[in-house]
Enzyme design. Structure first.
Site, short mmCIF file in Angstrom:
data_model
loop_
_atom_site.label_atom_id
_atom_site.label_comp_id
_atom_site.label_asym_id
_atom_site.label_seq_id
_atom_site.Cartn_x
_atom_site.Cartn_y
_atom_site.Cartn_z
N ASP A 22 -5.62 2.05 2.83
CA ASP A 22 -5.27 2.40 4.21
C ASP A 22 -5.83 1.37 5.20
OD1 ASP A 22 -4.08 3.92 6.15
OD2 ASP A 22 -5.72 5.36 6.30
N HIS A 39 0.58 -5.32 6.17
CA HIS A 39 1.03 -4.98 4.81
C HIS A 39 1.10 -6.23 3.94
CE1 HIS A 39 1.68 -1.00 6.18
NE2 HIS A 39 2.77 -1.26 6.89
N LEU A 133 -5.51 -3.06 -18.77
CA LEU A 133 -5.52 -2.16 -17.61
C LEU A 133 -4.18 -1.47 -17.40
CD1 LEU A 133 -6.95 -1.25 -14.89
CD2 LEU A 133 -5.85 -3.23 -13.85
C1 IPE Z 1 -1.89 7.42 3.10
O1 IPE Z 1 -2.04 6.69 4.27
C2 IPE Z 1 -0.78 6.86 2.28
C3 IPE Z 1 -1.00 5.51 1.75
C4 IPE Z 1 -2.06 4.77 1.88
C5 IPE Z 1 0.10 4.99 1.01
P1 IPE Z 1 -1.39 7.15 5.65
O2 IPE Z 1 -1.80 6.14 6.64
O3 IPE Z 1 0.05 7.42 5.47
O4 IPE Z 1 -2.13 8.55 5.90
P2 IPE Z 1 -2.41 9.35 7.25
O5 IPE Z 1 -1.09 9.53 7.92
O6 IPE Z 1 -3.34 8.53 8.07
O7 IPE Z 1 -3.04 10.62 6.80
C1 IPE Z 2 -1.66 1.71 4.56
O1 IPE Z 2 -1.85 1.19 5.82
C2 IPE Z 2 -0.35 1.30 3.92
C3 IPE Z 2 0.69 2.34 3.91
C4 IPE Z 2 0.53 3.59 4.26
C5 IPE Z 2 2.00 1.93 3.46
P1 IPE Z 2 -1.24 1.87 7.11
O2 IPE Z 2 0.13 1.34 7.34
O3 IPE Z 2 -1.33 3.35 7.01
O4 IPE Z 2 -2.22 1.34 8.23
P2 IPE Z 2 -2.85 2.18 9.43
O5 IPE Z 2 -3.52 3.38 8.83
O6 IPE Z 2 -1.75 2.54 10.35
O7 IPE Z 2 -3.84 1.23 10.04
MG MG Z 3 -2.76 4.69 7.52
#
Ligand code: IPE
Ligand code: IPE
Ligand code: MG
Length: 248
Positions: A22, A39, A133
């Site tokens: 995240d 990303h 792995l």
């Molecule tokens: C969880 O992250 C999903 C992934 C990392 C793929 P999100 O960014 O979607 O989660 P919330 O919305 O903050 O809970």
């Molecule tokens: C995690 O990073 C990747 C995915 C959920 C695909 P985010 O896109 O959720 O990044 P934040 O949480 O908005 O910073």
């Molecule tokens: Mg996120």
């Protein structure tokens, strides 16, 4: 060798590490860039952590890459993520294979665009005989989706007379989860300072040790992984028992 790596007790490694990757979007915003830039850089962390896990001899690594709920993000971001997924797999599959890494996918593959599903299936096939792995990508995945699916499939078997209601136990339920071939994660890591599970492996994380770090995913590297493992190794896992009972 990293000083942190030297401190890790190789006889007490988790077999399975699960990571909620995240913070890509915030990492990019903080640099004045678009979320997709985050990303894009997150892929470098994936490469580094897969390599680090393989070097350590971790058996299973599950990466939460895209949740069921992430389909509701703006269309350009969803498309950007799908394209990044496909181009990354295309670029990396050869190196995964060379390193004896077996790719798995958990999630609702039917939701993925055809070009992404085809690319994934090809990579699954290329790496299917590898014995190192196990890299498990959670894509279009959520714990609730998985459990709902399991309940439906169990009900179907009961209806067909293939399964007795009385026979349903934890082993049977396990067989209907998309993680049926994998042991439960002992360690779950979430990056970027959020303290929640966000629909990840709801059933499998029952007794996982949870580790949260403020580091955003694009900055997460092997040393951060080692820190998490060291933290895990200092924990007492009681599984409901008392501390005294654990001393045998
Ligand atoms: C969880 O992250 C999903 C992934 C990392 C793929 P999100 O960014 O979607 O989660 P919330 O919305 O903050 O809970
Ligand atoms: C995690 O990073 C990747 C995915 C959920 C695909 P985010 O896109 O959720 O990044 P934040 O949480 O908005 O910073
Ligand atoms: Mg996120």
């Amino acid at each position: 060798m990293s000083a942190l790596l030297e401190k890790i007790d190789k006889s007490k490694l988790p077999r399975h590490i699960a990571i909620i990757m995240d913070g890509n979007g915030r990492w990019a915003k903080e640099k004045g860039e678009d979320r997709l830039f985050g990303h894009f850089h997150g892929v470098e962390s994936v490469r580094n952590i897969v390599e680090g896990s393989a070097e350590l001899g971790i058996e299973y690594l599950t990466l939460y890459a895209f949740s069921t709920e992430n389909w509701d993000r703006p269309e350009y971001e969803v498309i950007g993520l799908m394209e990044l997924l496909v181009s990354t797999i295309r670029k990396e599959v050869e190196s995964l294979d060379k390193n004896n890494i077996r790719l798995h996918v958990i999630g609702d593959m039917n939701m993925l665009p055809d070009y992404a599903r085809n690319e994934l299936n090809e990579a699954l096939d290329i790496t299917k005989d590898n014995t190192g792995l196990n890299l498990i990508m959670a894509l279009s995945y959520s714990g609730r989706w998985e459990l709902l699916n399991a309940v439906k499939n169990i009900a179907h078997e009961v209806k067909l007379g293939k399964l007795n209601v009385e026979a349903i136990d934890e082993n049977i339920l396990q067989r209907f989860l998309c993680t049926s071939e994998f042991p439960d994660p002992e360690l779950m890591i979430r990056t970027s300072g959020e303290f929640r599970i966000s629909n990840f492996l709801l059933y499998q994380l029952a007794y996982a040790e949870l580790y949260f770090t403020n580091v955003r995913w694009p900055d997460f590297r092997k040393n951060n992984l080692y820190e998490a493992i060291l933290d895990y190794q200092a924990r007492e896992r009681r599984f409901g028992k008392t501390s005294d009972q654990l001393v045998t």
